[in-house]
Write a protein that holds these residues in place. Structure first.
Motif, PDB file in Angstrom:
ATOM      1  N   GLY A 111       0.978  -1.270  -0.069  1.00 16.24           N
ATOM      2  CA  GLY A 111       0.078   0.081   0.013  1.00 16.24           C
ATOM      3  C   GLY A 111       0.807   1.116   0.030  1.00 16.24           C
ATOM      4  O   GLY A 111       0.415   2.323   0.220  1.00 16.24           O
ATOM      5  N   THR A 112       2.201   1.175  -0.651  1.00 13.37           N
ATOM      6  CA  THR A 112       3.071   2.249  -0.358  1.00 13.37           C
ATOM      7  C   THR A 112       3.527   2.526  -1.868  1.00 13.37           C
ATOM      8  O   THR A 112       3.762   1.335  -2.770  1.00 13.37           O
ATOM      9  CB  THR A 112       4.206   2.174   0.530  1.00 13.37           C
ATOM     10  OG1 THR A 112       4.985   1.041   0.098  1.00 13.37           O
ATOM     11  CG2 THR A 112       3.690   2.231   1.681  1.00 13.37           C
ATOM     12  N   THR A 113       4.158   3.536  -2.428  1.00 13.33           N
ATOM     13  CA  THR A 113       4.565   3.810  -3.509  1.00 13.33           C
ATOM     14  C   THR A 113       5.862   4.773  -3.262  1.00 13.33           C
ATOM     15  O   THR A 113       5.937   5.528  -2.540  1.00 13.33           O
ATOM     16  CB  THR A 113       3.538   4.369  -4.560  1.00 13.33           C
ATOM     17  OG1 THR A 113       4.258   4.528  -5.968  1.00 13.33           O
ATOM     18  CG2 THR A 113       3.100   5.726  -4.284  1.00 13.33           C
ATOM     19  N   ALA A 114       6.848   4.449  -4.352  1.00 11.19           N
ATOM     20  CA  ALA A 114       7.991   5.136  -4.284  1.00 11.19           C
ATOM     21  C   ALA A 114       7.850   6.167  -5.345  1.00 11.19           C
ATOM     22  O   ALA A 114       7.323   5.884  -6.494  1.00 11.19           O
ATOM     23  CB  ALA A 114       9.448   4.412  -4.343  1.00 11.19           C
ATOM     24  N   LEU A 115       8.341   7.254  -5.394  1.00  8.60           N
ATOM     25  CA  LEU A 115       8.329   8.514  -6.523  1.00  8.60           C
ATOM     26  C   LEU A 115       9.696   8.730  -6.902  1.00  8.60           C
ATOM     27  O   LEU A 115      10.757   8.508  -6.263  1.00  8.60           O
ATOM     28  CB  LEU A 115       7.958   9.984  -5.710  1.00  8.60           C
ATOM     29  CG  LEU A 115       6.728   9.734  -5.198  1.00  8.60           C
ATOM     30  CD1 LEU A 115       6.263  11.329  -4.392  1.00  8.60           C
ATOM     31  CD2 LEU A 115       5.511   9.362  -6.093  1.00  8.60           C
ATOM     32  N   ASP A 116       9.752   8.882  -8.302  1.00 12.67           N
ATOM     33  CA  ASP A 116      10.953   9.065  -9.104  1.00 12.67           C
ATOM     34  C   ASP A 116      11.404  10.431  -8.878  1.00 12.67           C
ATOM     35  O   ASP A 116      12.766  10.672  -8.601  1.00 12.67           O
ATOM     36  CB  ASP A 116      10.853   8.811 -10.453  1.00 12.67           C
ATOM     37  CG  ASP A 116      10.857   7.345 -10.831  1.00 12.67           C
ATOM     38  OD1 ASP A 116      11.331   6.417 -10.325  1.00 12.67           O
ATOM     39  OD2 ASP A 116      10.033   6.993 -11.808  1.00 12.67           O
ATOM     40  N   SER A 117      10.466  11.355  -8.644  1.00  9.45           N
ATOM     41  CA  SER A 117      10.776  12.732  -8.506  1.00  9.45           C
ATOM     42  C   SER A 117       9.500  13.307  -7.548  1.00  9.45           C
ATOM     43  O   SER A 117       8.361  12.921  -7.770  1.00  9.45           O
ATOM     44  CB  SER A 117      11.073  13.498  -9.747  1.00  9.45           C
ATOM     45  OG  SER A 117       9.848  13.409 -10.517  1.00  9.45           O
ATOM     46  N   VAL A 118       9.778  14.693  -7.339  1.00 11.60           N
ATOM     47  CA  VAL A 118       8.825  15.612  -6.498  1.00 11.60           C
ATOM     48  C   VAL A 118       8.011  16.213  -7.605  1.00 11.60           C
ATOM     49  O   VAL A 118       8.551  16.916  -8.520  1.00 11.60           O
ATOM     50  CB  VAL A 118       9.475  16.424  -5.516  1.00 11.60           C
ATOM     51  CG1 VAL A 118       8.415  17.278  -5.108  1.00 11.60           C
ATOM     52  CG2 VAL A 118      10.027  15.595  -4.322  1.00 11.60           C
ATOM     53  N   SER A 119       6.859  16.368  -7.518  1.00 16.05           N
ATOM     54  CA  SER A 119       5.842  16.965  -8.305  1.00 16.05           C
ATOM     55  C   SER A 119       4.859  18.210  -7.736  1.00 16.05           C
ATOM     56  O   SER A 119       4.461  18.788  -8.632  1.00 16.05           O
ATOM     57  CB  SER A 119       4.953  16.137  -9.243  1.00 16.05           C
ATOM     58  OG  SER A 119       4.067  15.341  -8.403  1.00 16.05           O
ATOM     59  N   SER A 120       5.209  18.286  -6.602  1.00 13.13           N
ATOM     60  CA  SER A 120       4.266  19.400  -6.036  1.00 13.13           C
ATOM     61  C   SER A 120       5.027  19.895  -4.595  1.00 13.13           C
ATOM     62  O   SER A 120       5.890  19.195  -3.937  1.00 13.13           O
ATOM     63  CB  SER A 120       2.882  18.967  -5.615  1.00 13.13           C
ATOM     64  OG  SER A 120       2.841  17.904  -4.521  1.00 13.13           O
ATOM     65  N   THR A 121       4.579  21.158  -4.278  1.00 15.24           N
ATOM     66  CA  THR A 121       5.098  21.574  -2.736  1.00 15.24           C
ATOM     67  C   THR A 121       4.558  20.619  -1.684  1.00 15.24           C
ATOM     68  O   THR A 121       5.378  20.684  -0.641  1.00 15.24           O
ATOM     69  CB  THR A 121       4.855  22.963  -2.804  1.00 15.24           C
ATOM     70  OG1 THR A 121       3.269  23.203  -3.056  1.00 15.24           O
ATOM     71  CG2 THR A 121       5.499  23.827  -3.853  1.00 15.24           C
ATOM     72  N   ALA A 122       3.435  20.186  -2.153  1.00 15.15           N
ATOM     73  CA  ALA A 122       2.867  19.416  -0.742  1.00 15.15           C
ATOM     74  C   ALA A 122       3.897  18.223  -0.605  1.00 15.15           C
ATOM     75  O   ALA A 122       4.073  17.716   0.524  1.00 15.15           O
ATOM     76  CB  ALA A 122       1.462  18.951  -1.216  1.00 15.15           C
ATOM     77  N   GLN A 123       4.140  17.348  -1.772  1.00 12.75           N
ATOM     78  CA  GLN A 123       5.193  16.379  -1.565  1.00 12.75           C
ATOM     79  C   GLN A 123       6.416  16.835  -1.087  1.00 12.75           C
ATOM     80  O   GLN A 123       6.768  16.119  -0.089  1.00 12.75           O
ATOM     81  CB  GLN A 123       5.258  15.595  -2.840  1.00 12.75           C
ATOM     82  CG  GLN A 123       4.116  14.851  -3.622  1.00 12.75           C
ATOM     83  CD  GLN A 123       4.258  14.302  -4.778  1.00 12.75           C
ATOM     84  OE1 GLN A 123       5.404  14.811  -5.731  1.00 12.75           O
ATOM     85  NE2 GLN A 123       3.482  13.481  -5.561  1.00 12.75           N
TER      86      GLN A 123
END
Length: 366
Positions: A111-123
């Motif tokens: 139920g988790t995911t890894a991101l390749d990059s940040v796409s928002s200030t919230a992240q």
């Protein structure tokens, strides 16, 4: 390798039949797989890279201590998840193959995911807050200190000395643009080490590699729920972690960029990471830490570019590379990021000062 994978799984879970192995993550050091069993169990299987971690027993001991401390001290409302280290039926946390490499089995955080990059200030803010929580919880890790599993890691003057030794006997062409870039910034490379020697900045347990890909998010990509890849956890500088986190978060194009003109250090992501961090852990930062926040991002980017370039010259012995010039491309990307930081230095420094000045209502350093 598949044979070793099966043997390692059988060592830890002898009563479960392995049905699939899938490469997991984008790490450049260890080998990692998602192991699935016939009973539906999902596990993270890892082989420690002996060339990078020559003392794997220390790595494993650190991992066990840190995860136990985090789990015991997590605020219930944090939403932070810590993976489990599995033991064999006889109590071992590691299996050693015939080549001497160490293997371990960890719980898979479903139920988790890894991101390749940040796409928002919230992240970006979520990542900063998670790193702040991680530092806050480990600030009171009981003695003795963790073992230093990577002596010299993030010691920029040491990497510079290694580069100087490699350059005369380079396996690859020199690439004069990188050589000149490094030469122009040699005087800056002692900045954090000098501040450390003068006792101006914080030394405590740090993650060591808090890049975007090591933060796990909720499926919608909005809430950071874990920080993984803890092999580099050791005593170090808060500014090394903060600088590396900022370097990774504020460069949404990542480390594999062909058009260097597109590389930009995002001012808004920089402010968001620091705002999130300071909301959880501003009490850890000394005046020296606050003064050097922007420089930490610049120097870690410079250091990583230096390391990529040195590895390129040496024939890519450390960082995995798909082709001979990949680490050269990575070095040029980091150097482009340094230029972007330098072009915004005054604005970034002002944003850092504003974030660091906000009160930390969640915690006070004792």
């Amino acid at each position: 390798m598949t044979e070793f994978c099966r043997a390692a799984c059988a060592f830890f879970r002898p009563n479960e039949q392995l049905t699939s192995l899938t490469p997991l993550g984008s790490g450049r050091v260890n080998d990692t797989w998602l192991a699935v069993t016939a009973a539906g169990g999902k596990y993270v299987l890892q082989r420690l890279n002996p060339a990078v971690f020559p003392q794997p027993a220390f790595v494993q001991a650190n991992l066990c201590r840190v995860t136990a401390h985090l789990r015991a001290n997590l605020p219930a409302e944090s939403g932070f998840r810590v993976f489990q280290i599995f033991r064999s039926p006889t109590g071992e946390t590691a299996w050693i193959d015939s080549s001497g490499a160490w293997w371990r089995l960890l719980s898979y955080l479903d139920g988790t995911t890894a991101l390749d990059s940040v796409s928002s200030t919230a992240q970006a803010r979520a990542i900063g807050a998670t790193l702040g929580l991680f530092h806050r919880l480990l600030a009171d890790l009981p003695s003795p200190p963790l073992a230093d599993t990577l002596p010299g890691f993030h010691n920029t003057p040491l990497y510079l000395a290694q580069y100087d030794a490699i350059l005369p006997q380079a396996c690859q062409p020199e690439a004069a643009d990188c050589r000149d870039f490094i030469a122009q910034r040699r005087a800056d490379m002692r900045l954090l080490e000098d501040a450390k020697q003068h006792g101006e900045i914080t030394v405590q347990t740090v993650h060591g590699d808090p890049k975007v890909g090591n933060f796990l998010f909720s499926p919608d990509g909005q809430q950071a729920v874990s920080l993984v890849d803890l092999d580099t956890v050791k005593p170090g500088l808060l500014l090394h972690d903060l600088g590396d986190c900022l370097r990774s978060c504020c460069n949404p194009l990542g480390e594999e960029v062909r058009n260097l003109d597109e590389v930009v250090f995002r001012h808004d992501f920089f402010a968001a990471v620091l705002a999130g961090y300071c909301s959880c852990a501003a009490g850890l930062l000394t005046p020296g830490d606050r003064r050097l926040l922007t420089d930490s991002a610049r120097l870690i980017s410079l250091e990583l570019g230096l390391r990529f370039y040195s590895d390129y010259l040496a024939g890519s012995r450390y960082f995995k590379a798909d082709h001979p010039e990949q680490n050269l491309f990575r070095a040029r990307t980091q150097f482009a990021l340094v230029r972007s930081i330098e072009s915004q230095y005054s604005e970034l420094t002002a944003a850092a000062a504003e974030c660091a000045a906000q009160p930390d209502n969640s915690w006070r350093k004792k």
